[in-house]
Design a protein around this motif. Structure first.
Motif: not given
Ligand SMILES: [Zn+2]
Length: 360
Positions: A134-135, A162-173, A178-184
């Protein structure tokens, strides 16, 4: 080979040849962009720069009706060059457009679901594009809309980053898990408005839950396995499998040994931890069939699909070396009691139903 085994193979081939076959995720275009891999010529099966699981001659031989190609934006583009992710996604569309344009007699660059039927009728392969990571939209709904204009039919909300609006199962780097932001949530609503599929493969469990609160269309996990059989964060729990089914969506089962096979995963983790002499076991094809059967049993046979992840993986089950091997999976499923119609649903009927619902 016994007479009975021969008859199962022949029956599998007949059903397969007649069926709509759709694979929801293939990463070969990354090899085109990064390694100069030539999709027009046949390669040996393998995992090197000059070998792979996919090319035009083998796609044609596979008998596949429709193939989703991933426009995958690597996490490094977000980490190193945050403004380069969208451009990287566009490079995939250029490569895929050029591939289809070189082979109008074999390929059909597609955006609507009816192209699947047309491709089947004309003996061509419908090519769809899904954007992975999504990035790629760089936090902009305008850029999302531009990807849709270029032909994107799904967005995999995250990759391993993950990106600024959705979290990833791995979270590399060190990226978000976490979850979705309002923008997500706005992104999910815009995807639905644009008639794009929301792809939950790679998403964190919290993002998964948040998406299901917002989504009104069927959702998909284009390339994920069953966590009950192989405990990996990339795989889906039984509750998640049922949740995808409740939306009317599908889970495309991934062919990667690391997600299918606990013994392979344990050996791979040991090697990555420094025990270089630990051998990687061969994953039997039966384990792939086990995951398909598990998803079918838990989510329902109307909610399981193909999500090979070919050319995006580093190991595959024995006998599943490339796209031409797909009929072997059909045979394995028939041999363990799938009915003809159940097999057709798995091979493509289920994903086509979701495409018809969301795209058109
Ligand atoms: Zn992926």
């Amino acid at each position: 080979m016994s007479a009975r085994a021969e008859s199962v193979a022949a029956r599998a081939r007949r059903i397969y040849d007649d069926a709509i076959v759709i694979d929801g995720h293939n990463d070969v275009v990354t090899k085109v962009l990064d390694d100069g891999y030539d999709l027009d010529v046949r390669h040996a099966a393998g995992f090197g720069k000059e070998t792979g699981q996919t090319d035009l001659p083998r796609l044609a031989e596979s008998g596949i009706t429709a193939q989703f190609l991933a426009a995958w934006v690597d996490a490094s583009h977000a980490a190193r060059d945050p403004d380069g992710s969208f451009e990287r996604a566009l490079a995939y569309f250029d490569a895929i457009d050029a591939f289809a344009a070189r082979h109008p007699e074999r390929l059909l660059l597609a955006t609507d679901a009816t192209a699947v039927w047309r491709a089947k009728r004309e003996g061509r392969i419908a090519i769809y594009v899904g954007v992975e990571g999504g990035h790629a939209i760089e936090g902009s709904l305008d850029k999302l809309r531009e990807l849709r204009r270029r032909g994107a039919r799904y967005l995999t909300l995250t990759w391993n980053n993950g990106n600024e609006w959705a979290g990833s199962s791995i979270g590399v780097n060190g990226t978000r898990t976490g979850g979705l932001t309002p923008f997500g949530r706005d992104v999910i609503r815009e995807l639905e408005r644009l008639g794009m599929l929301v792809d939950l493969s790679h998403a964190s469990d919290r993002t998964f839950d948040d998406v299901l609160e917002v989504a009104t269309n069927p959702v998909v996990a284009t390339h994920s396995c069953a966590r009950a059989l192989a405990d990996h964060p990339r795989n889906l729990s039984d509750g998640q499998l049922r949740a995808v089914a409740r939306t009317g969506g599908v889970v495309g089962v991934n062919f990667y040994s690391r997600f299918l096979d606990p013994a392979f995963l344990a050996a791979a983790l040991a090697r990555e931890g420094g025990a270089a002499d630990v051998p990687l076991p061969e994953t039997p094809l039966s384990l792939l069939a086990d995951h398909v059967e598990h998803v079918a049993r838990v989510a329902g046979v109307e909610h399981v699909a193909l999500g090979s992840d070919f050319d995006g993986v580093a190991a595959l089950p024995e006998g599943m070396e490339d796209v031409t091997c797909l009929p072997r999976l059909a045979e394995a499923l028939l041999a363990r009691g799938f009915g003809d119609e159940e097999l057709r649903l798995f091979l493509g009927g289920n994903l086509l139903r979701v495409m018809e619902h969301v795209f058109d």
